[in-house]
Design a protein around this motif. Structure first.
Motif, mmCIF file in Angstrom:
data_model
loop_
_atom_site.group_PDB
_atom_site.id
_atom_site.type_symbol
_atom_site.label_atom_id
_atom_site.label_comp_id
_atom_site.label_asym_id
_atom_site.label_seq_id
_atom_site.Cartn_x
_atom_site.Cartn_y
_atom_site.Cartn_z
ATOM 1 N N ILE A 108 9.501 45.316 -0.620
ATOM 2 C CA ILE A 108 10.411 46.457 -0.461
ATOM 3 C C ILE A 108 11.546 46.346 -1.468
ATOM 4 N N GLU A 109 12.059 45.153 -1.661
ATOM 5 C CA GLU A 109 13.127 44.949 -2.642
ATOM 6 C C GLU A 109 12.650 45.332 -4.037
ATOM 7 N N ALA A 110 11.431 44.912 -4.390
ATOM 8 C CA ALA A 110 10.895 45.225 -5.715
ATOM 9 C C ALA A 110 10.756 46.730 -5.913
ATOM 10 N N ILE A 111 10.257 47.410 -4.903
ATOM 11 C CA ILE A 111 10.076 48.862 -4.991
ATOM 12 C C ILE A 111 11.429 49.566 -5.115
ATOM 13 N N VAL A 112 12.394 49.160 -4.290
ATOM 14 C CA VAL A 112 13.696 49.819 -4.298
ATOM 15 C C VAL A 112 14.455 49.543 -5.590
ATOM 16 N N LEU A 113 14.344 48.339 -6.122
ATOM 17 C CA LEU A 113 14.988 48.044 -7.406
ATOM 18 C C LEU A 113 14.476 48.975 -8.488
ATOM 19 N N ARG A 114 13.195 49.255 -8.467
ATOM 20 C CA ARG A 114 12.625 50.172 -9.442
ATOM 21 C C ARG A 114 13.103 51.601 -9.177
ATOM 22 N N MET A 115 13.154 52.012 -7.908
ATOM 23 C CA MET A 115 13.577 53.369 -7.568
ATOM 24 C C MET A 115 15.019 53.639 -7.986
ATOM 25 N N THR A 116 15.865 52.612 -7.953
ATOM 26 C CA THR A 116 17.271 52.785 -8.290
ATOM 27 C C THR A 116 17.544 52.531 -9.776
ATOM 28 N N GLU A 195 20.927 46.381 -6.470
ATOM 29 C CA GLU A 195 20.676 45.184 -5.671
ATOM 30 C C GLU A 195 21.139 45.369 -4.226
ATOM 31 N N GLU A 196 22.265 46.039 -4.041
ATOM 32 C CA GLU A 196 22.773 46.273 -2.684
ATOM 33 C C GLU A 196 21.863 47.219 -1.906
ATOM 34 N N VAL A 197 21.386 48.263 -2.587
ATOM 35 C CA VAL A 197 20.466 49.195 -1.933
ATOM 36 C C VAL A 197 19.178 48.474 -1.554
ATOM 37 N N ALA A 198 18.678 47.630 -2.466
ATOM 38 C CA ALA A 198 17.438 46.902 -2.211
ATOM 39 C C ALA A 198 17.570 45.993 -0.994
ATOM 40 N N LYS A 199 18.700 45.306 -0.870
ATOM 41 C CA LYS A 199 18.916 44.429 0.281
ATOM 42 C C LYS A 199 18.962 45.226 1.581
ATOM 43 N N LYS A 200 19.660 46.366 1.549
ATOM 44 C CA LYS A 200 19.762 47.195 2.750
ATOM 45 C C LYS A 200 18.390 47.710 3.183
ATOM 46 N N TYR A 201 17.586 48.152 2.232
ATOM 47 C CA TYR A 201 16.283 48.703 2.573
ATOM 48 C C TYR A 201 15.313 47.613 3.020
ATOM 49 N N ALA A 202 15.431 46.423 2.466
ATOM 50 C CA ALA A 202 14.592 45.307 2.921
ATOM 51 C C ALA A 202 14.918 44.986 4.379
ATOM 52 N N ALA A 203 16.219 45.011 4.721
ATOM 53 C CA ALA A 203 16.640 44.735 6.103
ATOM 54 C C ALA A 203 16.133 45.827 7.041
ATOM 55 N N ILE A 204 16.197 47.091 6.596
ATOM 56 C CA ILE A 204 15.710 48.206 7.406
ATOM 57 C C ILE A 204 14.209 48.060 7.628
ATOM 58 N N ALA A 205 13.480 47.677 6.577
ATOM 59 C CA ALA A 205 12.024 47.510 6.687
ATOM 60 C C ALA A 205 11.679 46.441 7.716
ATOM 61 N N LEU A 206 12.408 45.327 7.710
ATOM 62 C CA LEU A 206 12.128 44.243 8.647
ATOM 63 C C LEU A 206 12.433 44.671 10.085
ATOM 64 N N LYS A 207 13.470 45.463 10.281
ATOM 65 C CA LYS A 207 13.749 45.974 11.622
ATOM 66 C C LYS A 207 12.673 46.956 12.062
ATOM 67 N N THR A 208 12.176 47.750 11.106
ATOM 68 C CA THR A 208 11.142 48.742 11.423
ATOM 69 C C THR A 208 9.869 48.089 11.946
ATOM 70 N N VAL A 209 9.521 46.933 11.377
ATOM 71 C CA VAL A 209 8.296 46.256 11.815
ATOM 72 C C VAL A 209 8.569 45.269 12.956
ATOM 73 N N GLY A 210 9.795 45.228 13.407
ATOM 74 C CA GLY A 210 10.124 44.320 14.518
ATOM 75 C C GLY A 210 9.973 42.855 14.135
ATOM 76 N N ALA A 211 10.412 42.509 12.936
ATOM 77 C CA ALA A 211 10.273 41.132 12.472
ATOM 78 C C ALA A 211 11.020 40.176 13.374
ATOM 79 N N HIS A 212 10.380 39.078 13.733
ATOM 80 C CA HIS A 212 10.984 38.082 14.609
ATOM 81 C C HIS A 212 11.647 37.004 13.741
#
Length: 212
Positions: A108-116, A195-212
């Motif tokens: 997710i970080e890699a994708i978002v870094l490219r998107m931004t 980089e800040e956007v990428a970190k935020k979206y990676a965190a959102i992705a992990l919450k979305t999948v219910g990462a333990h």
């Protein structure tokens, strides 16, 4: 476990850990660079081949020698951009080792870094509707590769118990959908760095999948 959204390389990290995070200036031919500028400023529908040729300083026949149509310019840019994302997603996935949490955060970080960082190229995906059926299929095949990378991670994490997901395929589409929306609102002069956007979206992705 290390912070899955962190960008600092650990002592054990190998070279690719920084490679997929580093986006150098994207090398485009003068014609493709002019086409990208025109598409960004005028939209695909508002851009003519004559306008692109004028920006490059060549004749229309000379431009057609390299790209047989305006659509040819668009599909060339889309394939270059999407292939780059796919390669970075694979590298980011590999960098996560056997940990689904780290793998998903990386991708997710890699994708978002490219998107931004390459927002103008990423925004071209909104012009896919203008492609012919054949070229749309070519584009979708590369896009499918990115979806498969994320889906495989979500499936692995669900199987291992690291994720709590009922429908891996639909969850994958939701994750990619939120990433694809970034070019609609992100501006380099805004308050958040790539980089800040990428970190935020990676965190959102992990919450979305219910990462333990």
């Amino acid at each position: 476990m290390a912070d899955p959204t962190g960008s600092a390389a650990s002592d054990e990290s190998h070279e690719s850990d920084t490679d997929w995070r580093r986006l150098e200036e994207f090398e485009l031919t003068p014609i493709l660079s002019a086409a990208l500028d025109a598409f960004h400023e005028l939209g695909y529908h508002g851009t003519t081949v004559r306008e692109v040729a004028r920006r490059v300083g060549v004749t229309v026949p000379a431009l057609y020698y390299h790209h047989n149509s305006k659509e040819g310019l668009l599909i060339a840019l889309l394939e270059l951009s999407t292939s780059d994302v796919l390669a970075r997603a694979h590298a980011a996935d590999t960098d996560g080792g056997d940990d689904p949490v780290r793998r998903l955060a990386n991708v997710i970080e890699a994708i978002v870094l490219r998107m931004t960082t390459r927002a103008r190229l990423a925004a071209l995906e909104g012009e896919v509707r203008y492609l012919s059926t054949e070229n749309r299929q070519r584009y979708r095949e590369v896009r499918k590769g990115i979806e498969e990378v994320v889906l495989r991670i979500v499936q692995d994490g669900t199987a291992s118990g690291d994720f709590d997901v009922d429908d891996p395929a639909e969850t994958t589409r939701a994750l990619l959908g939120m990433c694809q929306s970034i070019p609609r609102w992100y501006h380099a002069e805004g308050t958040l760095s790539p980089e800040e956007v990428a970190k935020k979206y990676a965190a959102i992705a992990l919450k979305t999948v219910g990462a333990h």
